[in-house]
Design an enzyme around this catalytic site. Sequence first.
Site, mmCIF file in Angstrom:
data_model
loop_
_atom_site.group_PDB
_atom_site.id
_atom_site.type_symbol
_atom_site.label_atom_id
_atom_site.label_comp_id
_atom_site.label_asym_id
_atom_site.label_seq_id
_atom_site.Cartn_x
_atom_site.Cartn_y
_atom_site.Cartn_z
ATOM 1 N N ARG A 1 -4.611 18.405 3.618
ATOM 2 C CA ARG A 1 -5.427 18.812 2.461
ATOM 3 C C ARG A 1 -6.617 19.653 2.920
ATOM 4 N NH1 ARG A 1 -6.178 12.919 0.222
ATOM 5 N NH2 ARG A 1 -4.525 12.293 1.637
ATOM 6 N N HIS B 118 -10.847 5.749 -0.695
ATOM 7 C CA HIS B 118 -10.923 4.980 0.564
ATOM 8 C C HIS B 118 -11.871 3.781 0.428
ATOM 9 C CE1 HIS B 118 -9.576 8.699 3.103
ATOM 10 N NE2 HIS B 118 -8.573 7.858 2.942
ATOM 11 N N ILE C 24 -7.875 8.579 13.485
ATOM 12 C CA ILE C 24 -8.575 9.499 14.380
ATOM 13 C C ILE C 24 -9.876 8.870 14.869
ATOM 14 C CG2 ILE C 24 -9.644 11.790 14.565
ATOM 15 C CD1 ILE C 24 -7.734 12.702 12.266
ATOM 16 N N GLY C 25 -10.629 8.283 13.951
ATOM 17 C CA GLY C 25 -11.921 7.690 14.310
ATOM 18 C C GLY C 25 -11.787 6.534 15.280
ATOM 19 N N GLU C 26 -10.687 5.778 15.155
ATOM 20 C CA GLU C 26 -10.495 4.611 16.018
ATOM 21 C C GLU C 26 -9.973 5.004 17.396
ATOM 22 O OE1 GLU C 26 -7.837 2.074 13.771
ATOM 23 O OE2 GLU C 26 -9.172 2.205 12.042
ATOM 24 N N ARG D 114 -2.737 -2.018 -3.313
ATOM 25 C CA ARG D 114 -3.766 -1.000 -3.282
ATOM 26 C C ARG D 114 -3.456 -0.039 -4.432
ATOM 27 N NH1 ARG D 114 -4.236 3.806 1.108
ATOM 28 N NH2 ARG D 114 -6.136 4.767 0.341
ATOM 29 N N ASN E 148 0.871 -1.167 0.000
ATOM 30 C CA ASN E 148 0.000 0.000 0.000
ATOM 31 C C ASN E 148 0.918 1.229 0.000
ATOM 32 O OD1 ASN E 148 -1.724 2.081 0.628
ATOM 33 N ND2 ASN E 148 -2.615 1.095 2.431
ATOM 34 N N HIS F 139 -14.247 7.891 7.544
ATOM 35 C CA HIS F 139 -12.858 7.418 7.585
ATOM 36 C C HIS F 139 -11.982 8.640 7.871
ATOM 37 C CE1 HIS F 139 -9.350 4.905 6.268
ATOM 38 N NE2 HIS F 139 -8.847 6.117 6.280
ATOM 39 N N GLU G 256 -7.421 -2.126 5.588
ATOM 40 C CA GLU G 256 -7.367 -2.170 4.119
ATOM 41 C C GLU G 256 -6.466 -3.306 3.640
ATOM 42 O OE1 GLU G 256 -6.288 1.891 4.619
ATOM 43 O OE2 GLU G 256 -7.640 2.553 3.046
HETATM 44 P P1 ADP Z 1 -3.212 7.212 7.304
HETATM 45 O O1 ADP Z 1 -4.339 7.945 6.662
HETATM 46 O O2 ADP Z 1 -1.866 7.730 6.919
HETATM 47 O O3 ADP Z 1 -3.344 5.707 7.234
HETATM 48 P P2 ADP Z 1 -4.014 6.900 10.067
HETATM 49 O O4 ADP Z 1 -5.293 6.244 9.707
HETATM 50 O O5 ADP Z 1 -2.995 6.086 10.796
HETATM 51 O O6 ADP Z 1 -3.307 7.614 8.853
HETATM 52 O O7 ADP Z 1 -4.394 8.173 10.980
HETATM 53 C C1 ADP Z 1 -3.423 9.088 11.389
HETATM 54 C C2 ADP Z 1 -4.123 10.140 12.244
HETATM 55 O O8 ADP Z 1 -4.697 9.499 13.394
HETATM 56 C C3 ADP Z 1 -3.146 11.205 12.740
HETATM 57 O O9 ADP Z 1 -3.730 12.482 12.653
HETATM 58 C C4 ADP Z 1 -2.986 10.800 14.196
HETATM 59 O O10 ADP Z 1 -2.627 11.867 15.040
HETATM 60 C C5 ADP Z 1 -4.386 10.322 14.510
HETATM 61 N N1 ADP Z 1 -4.421 9.583 15.773
HETATM 62 C C6 ADP Z 1 -3.893 8.396 16.080
HETATM 63 N N2 ADP Z 1 -4.078 8.104 17.394
HETATM 64 C C7 ADP Z 1 -4.733 9.172 17.934
HETATM 65 C C8 ADP Z 1 -5.229 9.505 19.235
HETATM 66 N N3 ADP Z 1 -5.063 8.687 20.269
HETATM 67 N N4 ADP Z 1 -5.854 10.696 19.406
HETATM 68 C C9 ADP Z 1 -6.017 11.539 18.362
HETATM 69 N N5 ADP Z 1 -5.599 11.269 17.115
HETATM 70 C C10 ADP Z 1 -4.957 10.121 16.903
#
Ligand code: ADP
Length: 397
Positions: free
Chosen positions: A241, A182, A329-331, A94, A11, A208, A384
Amino acid sequence: MKKSDLILVLNAGSSSVKAALFETGDEPKELLHFAMSNVNEKTCEARLKIDNEAGGRIVDETLATGFTHQDCVELILSKISALGFEHIAAVGHRIVHGGTVFAAPIVLDADNLVELKGLIKLAPQHQPHNLAAIEYLFETMPDLLQVGCFDTGFHRTLDPLSQLMALPQDIRDKGIRRYGFHGLSYEYINGQIDDVSDEKYEKIIVAHMGNGVSLCAIKAGKSFATSMGFTALDGAIMGKRSGSIDPGVVFHLLENEGMSVAEVKRIFYNQSGLLGISGMSNDMATLVASDAPNAKLAVEAFCRSIVEQIGRFTAVLDGVDAVIFTGGIGENSGLVRQKICEKLGWCGAVIDPIANDGNINDKGHLQISASQSKVALWAMKTNEELMIAQHVIERLA
Ligand code: ADP
């Protein structure tokens, strides 16, 4: 390892490469996970992290400055071999853009590679790196089965009105329309949701939220509307972005501020979003931990942009049964989920703050809605790479 046991998933992003090695079986099992950051950066060193199947970090190395995408693929292959794994049966990639032609995963060959190269202009930040890895493996391991899985694929079912851009026919005939991205993440979440909930959701909105951010309205299991458009610049505010912005700003910067196309592009793709508003970071974890007023402003603006998209999709779906948060962020950010859900009371959504403070379980989900909520709220882990591995296994079969 038996010859047919291993699948490598690649990916390649604009400045990152993620990879995962899977063992096939009833369920593909992830043996190694690779994350390479600062790839192709002229000013800082690249970095490689490898986690084992238990999630333990087994490698954390600083690499050269200017480490290229091809260097990454070579290093991943040599690390796999050094760690005692051999005989990769197939590689899944991907691929960001499948255009209007490619929806389902395909076995890659010289002919479809030419067609995919024709789509580079639609995704110049990602597609060249995706295709370079494929080409490199064609040259070095010509007998290897390679499967391409498209980020746009899941969105080929978009409602015609969601695809349409209000431009003249001759312009639309040039392929100017909403594609959406996505897709592998949405496909994975869509496949999981029936397993995690007893309820059958007809109308789902998935947010996402990673470095790239998009939302997808899923109706009866199919993508109906999505926030990213012709490119991955559209929609919600992202790490670097801008998300949706009046196109008049672009003309103004070009015509009245003396900026070049390259400068404007750099601003919109690399210097905007959370980074642009905060002036300090594109990283949500950094921003939520900061007391700086502009960091707080960036977090508020981000949450507002997600709420706006959820409102828009609730309207086009004519209601919503479940909202699911995924991506880094969502997780992981209960705070961001809380701020968003607090603004969804109008559709009957009520968050359970205690549940929301918890962590996603080892099955990859966390229900965060209160019992009286009319809309189910979830945080779910996306995968993914696993989605791609499953597609490769289907092709191998
Ligand atoms: P990508 O799109 O590169 O795959 P990720 O899905 O790993 O990126 O998401 C990265 C984002 O998730 C970053 O902004 C990171 O700061 C945020 N993130 C990860 N853990 C936390 C947390 N505990 N609290 C807030 N944001 C988080």
